[in-house]
Each structure stands twice: as structure tokens, then as C-alpha cells.
Design an enzyme around this catalytic site. Sequence first.
Site, PDB file in Angstrom:
ATOM      1  N   ASP A  22       0.836  -1.210   0.000  1.00 32.03           N
ATOM      2  CA  ASP A  22       0.000   0.000   0.000  1.00 32.03           C
ATOM      3  C   ASP A  22       0.867   1.254   0.000  1.00 32.03           C
ATOM      4  OD1 ASP A  22      -2.300   1.487   0.040  1.00 32.03           O
ATOM      5  OD2 ASP A  22      -2.692   1.206   2.175  1.00 32.03           O
ATOM      6  N   ASN A  70     -10.554  -2.775  -6.472  1.00 31.11           N
ATOM      7  CA  ASN A  70      -9.789  -1.803  -7.266  1.00 31.11           C
ATOM      8  C   ASN A  70     -10.491  -1.396  -8.560  1.00 31.11           C
ATOM      9  OD1 ASN A  70      -6.442  -2.998  -6.330  1.00 31.11           O
ATOM     10  ND2 ASN A  70      -7.666  -1.348  -5.477  1.00 31.11           N
TER      11      ASN A  70
HETATM   12  C1  FPP Z   1      -1.671   0.386  -3.388  1.00 31.40           C
HETATM   13  O1  FPP Z   1      -1.261   1.672  -3.614  1.00 31.40           O
HETATM   14  C2  FPP Z   1      -1.234  -0.559  -4.391  1.00 31.40           C
HETATM   15  C3  FPP Z   1      -2.047  -1.127  -5.340  1.00 31.40           C
HETATM   16  C4  FPP Z   1      -3.428  -0.749  -5.608  1.00 31.40           C
HETATM   17  C5  FPP Z   1      -1.617  -2.195  -6.190  1.00 31.40           C
HETATM   18  C6  FPP Z   1      -0.223  -2.691  -5.972  1.00 31.40           C
HETATM   19  C7  FPP Z   1       0.393  -2.749  -7.262  1.00 31.40           C
HETATM   20  C8  FPP Z   1       1.726  -2.741  -7.508  1.00 31.40           C
HETATM   21  C9  FPP Z   1       2.785  -2.781  -6.493  1.00 31.40           C
HETATM   22  C10 FPP Z   1       2.157  -2.655  -8.885  1.00 31.40           C
HETATM   23  C11 FPP Z   1       1.551  -3.687  -9.736  1.00 31.40           C
HETATM   24  C12 FPP Z   1       2.184  -5.015  -9.559  1.00 31.40           C
HETATM   25  C13 FPP Z   1       1.707  -6.056 -10.220  1.00 31.40           C
HETATM   26  C14 FPP Z   1       2.353  -7.398 -10.162  1.00 31.40           C
HETATM   27  C15 FPP Z   1       0.482  -5.848 -11.003  1.00 31.40           C
HETATM   28  P1  FPP Z   1      -2.392   2.763  -3.642  1.00 31.40           P
HETATM   29  O2  FPP Z   1      -2.596   3.163  -5.058  1.00 31.40           O
HETATM   30  O3  FPP Z   1      -3.610   2.299  -2.942  1.00 31.40           O
HETATM   31  O4  FPP Z   1      -1.702   3.911  -2.836  1.00 31.40           O
HETATM   32  P2  FPP Z   1      -2.430   5.056  -2.010  1.00 31.40           P
HETATM   33  O5  FPP Z   1      -3.248   4.371  -0.948  1.00 31.40           O
HETATM   34  O6  FPP Z   1      -1.270   5.838  -1.454  1.00 31.40           O
HETATM   35  O7  FPP Z   1      -3.254   5.831  -2.979  1.00 31.40           O
END
Ligand code: FPP
Length: 248
Positions: A22, A70
Site C-alpha cells: 500500500d 480496485n
Molecule cells: C496500493 O497503492 C497498491 C495497489 C493498488 C496495487 C499494488 C500494485 C503494484 C505494487 C504494482 C503492480 C504489480 C503487479 C504485479 C500488477 P495505492 O494506489 O492504494 O496507494 P495510495 O493508498 O497511497 O493511494
Amino acid sequence: MQTRSGGGEGFDSPRHVAIIMDGNGRWAAARGLPRVEGHRRGVEALRKTVRAANELGISILTIFSFSSENWSRPQSEIRDLLGLLRRFIRNDLVDLHKNNIRVRVIGERDDLDPDIRRLLQEAEDLTRGNDGFTLVVAFNYGARQEIARAARRLAIEVREGRLAADAITPELLARHLDEPDLPDPDVIIRTSGEQRLSNFLLWQAAYSELVFVPINWPDFDHAALESAIVEYRRRERRFGGLIVQTGS
Ligand code: FPP
């Protein structure tokens, strides 16, 4: 399951670590960058973490890469995340395979684009015989949905007369989850300082230790994983009984 194994580098590590990656968006926002840059750096952190987990003697790493929830993000961000997954599998699969890493996937496949379904299947098929390390990719994954899928599989067996309803036990339900052979995670790590499970591995997390780390996912690395494991080892694990199993 509560099994643990000794680790590499003389470090006693948990057998199965699961991570909620996250904070990509916040990492990007703090630098005035678009969110996609946070996700790109998140993929780099993922590569580093797979290597680190292997070096630390962990056997199984489960990562939450795209949740059932998501899909409610803006279309452009969904496109970016799906694009990163495609690229991750296309670019990294050969390397994962060379390093004797088995890829397994949990989550709902049926409503995914056919090309993504194919890539996930290809990753599983190519690496099926590998036994060095297991990377479990939770993709289009939600724990309540997984439990509902297990219930549906059981219901079909009951309807077809192959199973008596009162033979359904927690153990039997667990055997109908997406990857029933995997042991439960010993520890679930969440980055970015948020302290909740967000529909990740709810069934399997019954006795998992939860470790929340205050850094955003793109900054996660070997040192961060190692200190999360040190924190895990400080915990006492009782599994509802009186016998204390510590990490040391
Ligand atoms: C959370 O950050 C992360 C995700 C929604 C997805 C995780 C994805 C990756 C690490 C990259 C993709 C990897 C693969 C293998 C597809 P957030 O966007 O929720 O962050 P925030 O809460 O700060 O907005």
C-alpha cells in the site's frame, strides 16, 4: 497451519509472508508525480522484495496486487495497473522461472480480459515444476469473494449428492479455497501505515501476526522486510492454546 521454517543467512524466518503493498499513490503525490509512477516504482519494490524474501529463507510470498475493489478506481488507473501486470509477467516470468520460482495465482479469473487470463495461466504452467520459492499473486482478489467461491463449490457437491451438508467443517471449507495446498501466512505485512486487512486473506489470517510498517510500498526493500520479520519474531504465537511458539 502454523508451520515455520529456518531461514537463509542464519536468520530464522517465517515460512509464508503475505504483503499488502500500500501507499504507491501517496509515494507519488509526495513527489509531485503521477500515481502511475508510484505503481511503476511499486513493481521495482516487488522485484527487490521477491529477491529479499528468497535470501531471507522465506518459502512463500503472497502479494496483494489487485483487489476486487480496485475496479472502482478511475479507468485510466485500472488500465495502468493492468498494463503493469502484463509487463511484469512478460518481462519477469523468464527470470522467475530461471530462479526456480513457482508462480501461483489466487482471485477471480472469469471476469478478466482473456489475454490476462492467458498470461496468468502461462505463468502458472511454466513454473509448475519449480520448488525453490513460491510467489502467490493475488489478482482480482477479495477474501469474502474467495470464501463465497468455496461455499459455492461445497454447495454444488451437496446438490449433486456427493457431500452431506453436516460434513462441512472449517477444514473442508479450507480445502475449497483458491489454493488449498498453501499453508496460512505466518505474518501479514501492510505498508503505508494503514492498519487493516482490506478483504485480504480473511480466512487464512485467523492466526497470522499482523505487522504494519509506516513506509510507502515503493520504499520497501530488503532491510524493511528484515525488520518486519524481526518484529514478527518478537511476537508470541499461541494459536488459541497455551503453548507459546516464538520466532526464536
Ligand atoms: C496500493 O497503492 C497498491 C495497489 C493498488 C496495487 C499494488 C500494485 C503494484 C505494487 C504494482 C503492480 C504489480 C503487479 C504485479 C500488477 P495505492 O494506489 O492504494 O496507494 P495510495 O493508498 O497511497 O493511494
